[in-house]
Design an enzyme around this catalytic site. Structure first.
Site, PDB file in Angstrom:
ATOM      1  N   TYR A 150     -34.890 -30.837  -4.706  1.00 29.66           N
ATOM      2  CA  TYR A 150     -35.095 -32.210  -4.235  1.00 29.66           C
ATOM      3  C   TYR A 150     -34.634 -33.166  -5.328  1.00 29.66           C
ATOM      4  O   TYR A 150     -35.332 -33.384  -6.314  1.00 29.66           O
ATOM      5  CB  TYR A 150     -36.575 -32.398  -3.902  1.00 29.66           C
ATOM      6  CG  TYR A 150     -36.975 -33.763  -3.368  1.00 29.66           C
ATOM      7  CD1 TYR A 150     -36.059 -34.769  -3.078  1.00 29.66           C
ATOM      8  CD2 TYR A 150     -38.324 -34.034  -3.134  1.00 29.66           C
ATOM      9  CE1 TYR A 150     -36.452 -35.987  -2.591  1.00 29.66           C
ATOM     10  CE2 TYR A 150     -38.744 -35.259  -2.647  1.00 29.66           C
ATOM     11  CZ  TYR A 150     -37.807 -36.236  -2.381  1.00 29.66           C
ATOM     12  OH  TYR A 150     -38.212 -37.459  -1.897  1.00 29.66           O
ATOM     13  N   LYS A 175     -31.918 -31.427  -1.175  1.00 26.67           N
ATOM     14  CA  LYS A 175     -32.325 -32.655  -0.471  1.00 26.67           C
ATOM     15  C   LYS A 175     -31.870 -33.793  -1.370  1.00 26.67           C
ATOM     16  O   LYS A 175     -32.439 -34.036  -2.434  1.00 26.67           O
ATOM     17  CB  LYS A 175     -33.830 -32.708  -0.252  1.00 26.67           C
ATOM     18  CG  LYS A 175     -34.300 -33.994   0.432  1.00 26.67           C
ATOM     19  CD  LYS A 175     -35.816 -34.041   0.523  1.00 26.67           C
ATOM     20  CE  LYS A 175     -36.321 -35.249   1.287  1.00 26.67           C
ATOM     21  NZ  LYS A 175     -36.107 -36.536   0.597  1.00 26.67           N
TER      22      LYS A 175
END
Length: 303
Positions: free
Chosen positions: A139, A169
Protein backbone atom coordinates in the site's frame (compact mmCIF):
# COMPACT_ATOMS: atom_id res chain seq x y z
CA UNK A 1 1.93 -16.70 -7.60
CA UNK A 2 -1.31 -17.46 -9.45
CA UNK A 3 -4.04 -14.95 -8.57
CA UNK A 4 -7.05 -13.18 -10.04
CA UNK A 5 -6.32 -9.52 -10.68
CA UNK A 6 -8.64 -6.99 -9.11
CA UNK A 7 -11.12 -5.31 -11.43
CA UNK A 8 -13.71 -2.57 -11.12
CA UNK A 9 -14.56 -0.48 -8.09
CA UNK A 10 -13.47 -1.63 -4.63
CA UNK A 11 -14.73 0.15 -1.53
CA UNK A 12 -12.25 1.22 1.11
CA UNK A 13 -14.61 0.43 3.96
CA UNK A 14 -15.39 2.39 7.11
CA UNK A 15 -15.19 0.85 10.57
CA UNK A 16 -18.55 1.35 12.33
CA UNK A 17 -18.27 2.75 15.84
CA UNK A 18 -20.76 3.61 18.56
CA UNK A 19 -20.93 6.77 20.66
CA UNK A 20 -18.30 5.32 23.04
CA UNK A 21 -15.84 4.77 20.16
CA UNK A 22 -16.35 1.01 20.38
CA UNK A 23 -16.87 -1.32 17.44
CA UNK A 24 -20.42 -1.64 16.15
CA UNK A 25 -20.00 -4.55 13.77
CA UNK A 26 -23.73 -5.35 13.61
CA UNK A 27 -23.94 -2.61 10.94
CA UNK A 28 -21.45 -4.36 8.67
CA UNK A 29 -23.74 -6.93 6.97
CA UNK A 30 -26.18 -4.27 5.73
CA UNK A 31 -23.30 -2.10 4.51
CA UNK A 32 -21.72 -5.00 2.64
CA UNK A 33 -25.03 -6.05 1.06
CA UNK A 34 -25.60 -2.46 -0.07
CA UNK A 35 -22.14 -2.11 -1.59
CA UNK A 36 -22.43 -5.40 -3.48
CA UNK A 37 -25.90 -4.48 -4.74
CA UNK A 38 -24.43 -1.18 -5.95
CA UNK A 39 -21.89 -3.05 -8.08
CA UNK A 40 -18.77 -2.81 -5.92
CA UNK A 41 -16.31 -5.58 -6.77
CA UNK A 42 -14.36 -5.86 -3.52
CA UNK A 43 -13.82 -4.58 0.02
CA UNK A 44 -10.57 -3.07 1.35
CA UNK A 45 -10.70 -3.33 5.13
CA UNK A 46 -8.78 -1.48 7.87
CA UNK A 47 -7.01 0.88 5.49
CA UNK A 48 -6.78 4.65 5.92
CA UNK A 49 -10.55 4.97 5.45
CA UNK A 50 -11.20 2.25 8.02
CA UNK A 51 -8.74 3.84 10.48
CA UNK A 52 -6.77 0.62 10.82
CA UNK A 53 -3.81 2.50 12.23
CA UNK A 54 -5.97 3.92 15.04
CA UNK A 55 -7.48 0.58 16.04
CA UNK A 56 -6.06 -1.98 18.45
CA UNK A 57 -4.94 -5.24 16.89
CA UNK A 58 -7.84 -7.00 18.62
CA UNK A 59 -10.33 -4.59 17.07
CA UNK A 60 -8.69 -4.92 13.67
CA UNK A 61 -9.16 -8.67 13.88
CA UNK A 62 -12.81 -8.25 14.86
CA UNK A 63 -13.44 -5.84 11.97
CA UNK A 64 -11.75 -8.23 9.54
CA UNK A 65 -13.86 -11.13 10.73
CA UNK A 66 -17.07 -9.11 10.42
CA UNK A 67 -16.37 -8.09 6.81
CA UNK A 68 -15.21 -11.56 5.75
CA UNK A 69 -18.33 -13.13 7.23
CA UNK A 70 -20.63 -10.52 5.70
CA UNK A 71 -19.04 -10.81 2.25
CA UNK A 72 -19.41 -14.60 2.37
CA UNK A 73 -17.22 -15.06 -0.68
CA UNK A 74 -19.34 -12.84 -2.94
CA UNK A 75 -16.51 -10.34 -3.45
CA UNK A 76 -12.87 -10.46 -2.36
CA UNK A 77 -11.94 -8.97 1.00
CA UNK A 78 -8.48 -7.36 1.08
CA UNK A 79 -7.23 -6.73 4.61
CA UNK A 80 -4.74 -3.94 5.32
CA UNK A 81 -2.39 -5.24 8.02
CA UNK A 82 0.35 -2.59 8.14
CA UNK A 83 1.64 -1.61 11.58
CA UNK A 84 4.65 0.15 13.07
CA UNK A 85 5.45 -3.21 14.66
CA UNK A 86 6.32 -5.69 11.92
CA UNK A 87 5.60 -8.59 14.29
CA UNK A 88 2.09 -7.25 14.88
CA UNK A 89 1.61 -6.78 11.13
CA UNK A 90 2.72 -10.34 10.44
CA UNK A 91 0.28 -11.63 13.08
CA UNK A 92 -2.54 -9.59 11.53
CA UNK A 93 -1.66 -11.09 8.14
CA UNK A 94 -1.81 -14.60 9.59
CA UNK A 95 -5.18 -13.83 11.18
CA UNK A 96 -6.56 -12.52 7.88
CA UNK A 97 -5.63 -15.80 6.23
CA UNK A 98 -7.10 -17.87 9.05
CA UNK A 99 -10.47 -16.13 8.95
CA UNK A 100 -10.89 -16.41 5.18
CA UNK A 101 -9.76 -13.12 3.63
CA UNK A 102 -8.76 -13.44 -0.01
CA UNK A 103 -5.84 -10.96 -0.01
CA UNK A 104 -3.68 -8.87 2.29
CA UNK A 105 -2.10 -5.46 1.93
CA UNK A 106 0.17 -3.31 4.07
CA UNK A 107 1.54 0.15 4.47
CA UNK A 108 5.14 0.48 5.59
CA UNK A 109 6.09 1.53 9.14
CA UNK A 110 5.73 5.29 9.43
CA UNK A 111 7.08 6.44 12.81
CA UNK A 112 10.65 5.59 11.80
CA UNK A 113 10.57 6.47 8.13
CA UNK A 114 11.56 3.95 5.47
CA UNK A 115 14.29 5.64 3.48
CA UNK A 116 15.66 2.91 1.20
CA UNK A 117 14.20 0.35 -1.16
CA UNK A 118 16.08 -2.42 0.65
CA UNK A 119 14.51 -1.48 3.98
CA UNK A 120 11.06 -1.38 2.37
CA UNK A 121 11.51 -4.80 0.78
CA UNK A 122 12.84 -6.26 4.04
CA UNK A 123 9.85 -4.85 5.95
CA UNK A 124 7.23 -6.05 3.48
CA UNK A 125 8.90 -9.47 3.35
CA UNK A 126 8.34 -9.87 7.09
CA UNK A 127 4.66 -8.90 6.82
CA UNK A 128 3.89 -10.98 3.73
CA UNK A 129 5.43 -14.06 5.33
CA UNK A 130 2.57 -14.09 7.83
CA UNK A 131 0.20 -15.29 5.09
CA UNK A 132 2.38 -16.76 2.35
CA UNK A 133 -0.61 -18.37 0.64
CA UNK A 134 -2.43 -15.05 0.12
CA UNK A 135 -1.72 -12.46 -2.61
CA UNK A 136 -0.01 -9.43 -1.09
CA UNK A 137 -0.35 -5.79 -2.21
CA UNK A 138 2.00 -3.12 -0.94
CA UNK A 139 0.00 0.00 0.00
CA UNK A 140 1.86 3.02 -1.36
CA UNK A 141 0.52 6.19 0.28
CA UNK A 142 3.50 8.53 0.76
CA UNK A 143 1.36 11.45 1.99
CA UNK A 144 0.65 9.47 5.17
CA UNK A 145 3.67 7.19 5.57
CA UNK A 146 6.29 9.77 4.59
CA UNK A 147 7.98 7.11 2.45
CA UNK A 148 8.45 8.06 -1.19
CA UNK A 149 10.53 5.09 -2.36
CA UNK A 150 10.67 4.61 -6.14
CA UNK A 151 7.92 2.07 -6.82
CA UNK A 152 9.26 0.51 -10.04
CA UNK A 153 12.55 -0.11 -8.24
CA UNK A 154 10.66 -1.62 -5.30
CA UNK A 155 8.76 -3.98 -7.60
CA UNK A 156 11.90 -5.12 -9.36
CA UNK A 157 13.63 -6.03 -6.11
CA UNK A 158 10.62 -7.19 -4.10
CA UNK A 159 9.41 -9.36 -6.95
CA UNK A 160 12.50 -11.51 -6.48
CA UNK A 161 12.25 -11.77 -2.70
CA UNK A 162 8.56 -11.79 -1.78
CA UNK A 163 6.92 -14.79 -3.43
CA UNK A 164 3.33 -13.65 -2.78
CA UNK A 165 3.79 -10.01 -3.84
CA UNK A 166 1.27 -9.45 -6.63
CA UNK A 167 1.00 -5.66 -6.84
CA UNK A 168 0.52 -2.24 -5.30
CA UNK A 169 -2.41 -0.21 -4.02
CA UNK A 170 -1.13 3.02 -5.51
CA UNK A 171 -2.43 6.10 -3.68
CA UNK A 172 -0.40 9.01 -5.01
CA UNK A 173 -1.09 11.50 -7.84
CA UNK A 174 2.03 10.54 -9.85
CA UNK A 175 0.39 8.93 -12.87
CA UNK A 176 3.68 8.62 -14.71
CA UNK A 177 5.07 6.32 -12.01
CA UNK A 178 1.79 4.44 -11.83
CA UNK A 179 2.07 3.76 -15.55
CA UNK A 180 5.68 2.67 -15.24
CA UNK A 181 4.81 0.25 -12.44
CA UNK A 182 2.40 -1.47 -14.81
CA UNK A 183 5.24 -2.16 -17.24
CA UNK A 184 7.66 -3.72 -14.75
CA UNK A 185 8.64 -7.30 -15.62
CA UNK A 186 6.35 -7.43 -18.63
CA UNK A 187 3.25 -6.29 -16.74
CA UNK A 188 3.55 -8.97 -14.07
CA UNK A 189 2.12 -6.86 -11.25
CA UNK A 190 -1.43 -5.70 -10.54
CA UNK A 191 -1.26 -1.95 -9.89
CA UNK A 192 -4.53 -0.69 -8.41
CA UNK A 193 -5.40 3.01 -8.36
CA UNK A 194 -6.24 4.77 -5.09
CA UNK A 195 -7.09 8.45 -5.83
CA UNK A 196 -10.82 8.78 -6.53
CA UNK A 197 -10.63 12.24 -8.09
CA UNK A 198 -8.16 10.98 -10.74
CA UNK A 199 -9.83 7.71 -11.72
CA UNK A 200 -10.25 8.79 -15.33
CA UNK A 201 -6.55 9.55 -15.67
CA UNK A 202 -5.67 6.22 -14.10
CA UNK A 203 -7.86 4.27 -16.50
CA UNK A 204 -6.32 6.21 -19.39
CA UNK A 205 -2.91 4.92 -18.28
CA UNK A 206 -3.99 1.31 -17.90
CA UNK A 207 -5.82 0.89 -14.58
CA UNK A 208 -8.31 -1.96 -14.34
CA UNK A 209 -9.42 -1.35 -10.74
CA UNK A 210 -9.71 1.41 -8.17
CA UNK A 211 -9.90 1.33 -4.39
CA UNK A 212 -11.55 4.38 -2.87
CA UNK A 213 -13.41 6.00 0.01
CA UNK A 214 -16.01 7.89 -2.00
CA UNK A 215 -17.13 4.73 -3.80
CA UNK A 216 -19.03 4.05 -0.54
CA UNK A 217 -21.27 7.08 -0.93
CA UNK A 218 -21.46 7.63 -4.72
CA UNK A 219 -21.23 4.21 -6.37
CA UNK A 220 -23.63 5.12 -9.19
CA UNK A 221 -21.47 8.08 -10.19
CA UNK A 222 -18.35 5.94 -10.45
CA UNK A 223 -20.13 3.06 -12.18
CA UNK A 224 -21.30 5.50 -14.82
CA UNK A 225 -17.79 6.93 -15.10
CA UNK A 226 -16.24 3.50 -15.68
CA UNK A 227 -18.99 2.65 -18.18
CA UNK A 228 -18.27 5.86 -20.11
CA UNK A 229 -14.55 5.06 -20.18
CA UNK A 230 -15.15 1.52 -21.41
CA UNK A 231 -17.48 2.83 -24.13
CA UNK A 232 -14.90 5.50 -25.05
CA UNK A 233 -17.42 8.27 -24.40
CA UNK A 234 -14.69 10.66 -23.37
CA UNK A 235 -16.76 13.84 -23.06
CA UNK A 236 -19.14 12.05 -20.71
CA UNK A 237 -16.25 10.49 -18.78
CA UNK A 238 -14.68 13.92 -18.28
CA UNK A 239 -18.03 15.34 -17.17
CA UNK A 240 -18.55 12.59 -14.61
CA UNK A 241 -15.01 12.87 -13.27
CA UNK A 242 -15.58 16.58 -12.80
CA UNK A 243 -18.73 15.78 -10.82
CA UNK A 244 -16.59 13.50 -8.65
CA UNK A 245 -14.02 16.25 -8.16
CA UNK A 246 -16.72 18.74 -7.15
CA UNK A 247 -18.15 16.23 -4.67
CA UNK A 248 -14.74 15.53 -3.13
CA UNK A 249 -13.98 19.25 -2.91
CA UNK A 250 -17.33 19.82 -1.21
CA UNK A 251 -16.74 17.09 1.37
CA UNK A 252 -13.14 18.26 1.72
CA UNK A 253 -14.25 21.64 3.07
CA UNK A 254 -14.69 19.72 6.31
CA UNK A 255 -12.38 17.20 7.99
CA UNK A 256 -12.68 14.57 5.28
CA UNK A 257 -13.32 11.23 7.00
CA UNK A 258 -15.54 12.69 9.74
CA UNK A 259 -17.55 14.31 6.94
CA UNK A 260 -17.71 11.05 4.99
CA UNK A 261 -19.12 9.31 8.05
CA UNK A 262 -21.82 11.97 8.18
CA UNK A 263 -22.64 11.35 4.53
CA UNK A 264 -23.01 7.63 5.21
CA UNK A 265 -25.38 8.60 8.02
CA UNK A 266 -27.41 10.71 5.59
CA UNK A 267 -27.74 7.57 3.44
CA UNK A 268 -28.99 5.44 6.31
CA UNK A 269 -25.77 3.86 7.60
CA UNK A 270 -24.93 4.96 11.12
CA UNK A 271 -21.19 4.31 11.39
CA UNK A 272 -20.52 6.81 14.17
CA UNK A 273 -17.67 9.29 14.44
CA UNK A 274 -13.96 8.86 13.78
CA UNK A 275 -11.53 7.84 16.48
CA UNK A 276 -9.23 10.46 17.94
CA UNK A 277 -7.12 12.25 16.85
CA UNK A 278 -9.59 12.88 14.02
CA UNK A 279 -12.28 15.39 15.03
CA UNK A 280 -16.06 15.08 15.15
CA UNK A 281 -18.30 17.30 13.04
CA UNK A 282 -20.62 19.52 15.02
CA UNK A 283 -24.37 19.37 14.37
CA UNK A 284 -24.09 22.73 12.62
CA UNK A 285 -21.28 21.46 10.39
CA UNK A 286 -23.23 18.32 9.56
CA UNK A 287 -26.29 20.31 8.51
CA UNK A 288 -24.15 22.67 6.44
CA UNK A 289 -22.54 19.66 4.78
CA UNK A 290 -25.98 18.29 3.91
CA UNK A 291 -26.93 21.65 2.42
CA UNK A 292 -23.67 21.86 0.46
CA UNK A 293 -24.27 18.39 -0.99
CA UNK A 294 -27.84 19.25 -1.91
CA UNK A 295 -26.59 22.30 -3.79
CA UNK A 296 -24.53 20.10 -6.13
CA UNK A 297 -27.33 17.56 -6.61
CA UNK A 298 -25.50 14.82 -4.71
CA UNK A 299 -28.62 13.09 -3.41
CA UNK A 300 -29.98 12.81 -6.97
CA UNK A 301 -27.04 10.98 -8.56
CA UNK A 302 -24.94 9.39 -5.80
CA UNK A 303 -26.81 6.07 -5.50
Amino acid sequence: MDFARLTGLIAATYTPLNERAQLKTDVVPAMVDHLIQQGLRGLYVCGSTGEGMSLSSADRKAVTESYVQAAAGRVPVIVQVGHNSLDEARELAAHAAQCGAEMISATCPSYFKVTSVDALVDSMQVIASGAPELPFYYYHIPALTGSAIDMPEFLQLAGKRIPNLVGIKYTAPTLFEFQMCQSVDGGRFDIVWGCDEMLLGAYATGAQAGIGSTYNVAPALYRNLVDAIEQQKWDEARRLQLVSIEMIRTIGRYPFHPAMRCVLGFQGFDVGDCLLPQPKLSEQQAEQLRSDLQSIGFFDWAL
